[in-house]
Design an enzyme around this catalytic site. Sequence first.
Site, short mmCIF file in Angstrom:
data_model
loop_
_atom_site.label_atom_id
_atom_site.label_comp_id
_atom_site.label_asym_id
_atom_site.label_seq_id
_atom_site.Cartn_x
_atom_site.Cartn_y
_atom_site.Cartn_z
N HIS B 137 0.87 -1.17 0.00
CA HIS B 137 0.00 0.00 0.00
C HIS B 137 0.91 1.23 0.00
O HIS B 137 2.03 1.17 0.52
CB HIS B 137 -0.84 -0.06 1.29
N ASP B 214 3.03 -4.60 7.99
CA ASP B 214 1.80 -3.84 7.88
C ASP B 214 0.65 -4.83 8.03
O ASP B 214 0.37 -5.62 7.12
CB ASP B 214 1.77 -3.14 6.51
N GLN B 217 -4.63 -5.28 7.02
CA GLN B 217 -5.61 -6.18 6.39
C GLN B 217 -5.61 -7.57 7.02
O GLN B 217 -6.40 -8.42 6.63
CB GLN B 217 -5.31 -6.31 4.88
N LYS B 240 -10.46 -1.17 10.69
CA LYS B 240 -10.64 -2.32 9.80
C LYS B 240 -11.00 -3.58 10.59
O LYS B 240 -11.27 -4.63 10.00
CB LYS B 240 -9.36 -2.54 8.99
N CYS B 378 -4.86 2.62 -3.54
CA CYS B 378 -3.63 3.14 -2.94
C CYS B 378 -2.46 2.18 -3.14
O CYS B 378 -1.60 2.03 -2.28
CB CYS B 378 -3.80 3.44 -1.45
#
Lengths: 150, 420
Positions: B137, B214, B217, B240, B378
């Site tokens: 991202h 990261d 997600q 999220k 993104c």
Amino acid sequence: MSLLRELYQEVILDHNKAPRNFRRMENATRRVDGYNPLCGDHYTVYVKLENDRIVDVSFEGAGCAISKASASVMSTLVKGRTINEAEELFHNFHRLVMGEKEGEDDIEKLGKLAAFAGVSEFPARVKCASLAWHTLHAAVKSDTATVSTE
Amino acid sequence: MTTEPATVAAPSFHDILRIAGCRHHFPLLRQLVNGKPLVYFDNAATSQKPQVVIDAMVKYYETENSNIHRGVHYLSERATQAYERVRAKVKAFVNAEDQREIIFVRGTTEAINLVAHSFGKIHVHPGDEILVSAMEHHSNIVPWQILCEERDATLKVIPMNDRGELLMDEYERLLSDRTRIVAVTHVSNALGTINPVKDIVAKAHARGIPVLVDGAQAVPHMHVDVRDLDCDFYAFSAHKMFGPTGVGILYGKRRWLEAMPPYQGGGDMIKSVTFEKTIYNDLPYKFEAGTPNIGGGIGLGAAIDYLHELDLGGVQQLEHDLLAYATEKILTIPGVRIIGTAAQKAAVLSFTMEGIHPHDIGTILDVEGVAIRTGHHCAQPVMQFFGVPATARASFAFYNTKEEVDAFIKALHKVIEVLG
């Protein structure tokens, strides 16, 4: 379906499938890139000017149906017009897609542009419809090489 | 390849049914859009919030609101305790060793920026390299680019194959004596790929290189155990994982965090201030300048409690079934190309339709009540790799249903009817 048909009118579908003046122009007076970073729509608009008249206009690039049809319809409408006439069309078009109500006379004056009236119901798509117009505006009015809708 | 996450006992049929029944906890899902029942398939952008999360935040503002770590009065004490209890919940949620390793920030983006800034300041020097992957991202690219520019370092990229899987051999070759940190996504937002993070960490650690993951997600879909992964930093966002926007978490191993300079200066991050010299506060407060999003933190705590009761193992199974069902159905539509076909995938279905721009797909689906994301997500380098300007993306949560997938497929047929 009616809401969709209002957005994707026959004129738009036709110009999306078979865009007019969809070509590179070698001897253009000005060429400007227009870019919508949100969706990746990207067009180059070419104009050939003689004094203040747009004697030829074309475009190439890729994007959604609304942006491509808008660029195509625009090219057919501004060819042969003066810069001021083209700017007035842009102004009318902008009011139309922003949903600023037009009188019956105005709608008539818009001609083929009236096909884009449905865009005002889809705020996220106003930028798609206006991209080519903003790019043309930059081509005839300013010195920038790239315009962005952001 | 390491299979992740470490699987616990398979959820029973009863569990799956119970989880599917939790849909009614989400008030937003009970609405019509354009006269059609809302089908919310934009969960990778942000998830919806269960009533308990909304209620917890309302209750906080109605009964506890006060600034934390400051007042000696009753409310300030209560707010401070409530907020710090959330830190303890986050620690348990990701199985961190120590509560001081949990830093509250605004979101995943800020967490990564914090590390790029503070870690970069002492560890990255001219000629050094930072390694990211081809599927990141923008928030896990741009902070490192800014750092590289400042420090005269070089950004290197782990390539991927056309299924959207990282090339692990290439990765190993890219690890060099100049690599100062590896920053990779756990789950790709644009492709759905679940990366073999544990393996990535092990290979970097073999050369003494730390790894930032990261996890934005990943946390809504699977058990994340930072000690099992052995990553050095793990960044994620509350919004999220069924919590509110504006709250993120940076997990960092204490030995890194202790040595790193502060990210921002201000209140709460200091022990004492004079005009000559300021003594910084201890972890985690050193990295938490200013009044944080306390109400949002309380919402995050409620979201963690909710996920705990829900059972993430069952969630993962249910979403896996939904993805398999949607994948099978969508491939029956002519001209559909799925972008991202990794063997290990989370509940993300990115696709294109021949001759139809994703933006038009998005608009037509919206008229049918189906909310998906269209655009570059993104992740413009990912779009460039697959040679598409944009994709349409349906992303699922446990509260989605097969009936909703059917409505989505029906709406895609309408796209062809209108534009095909």
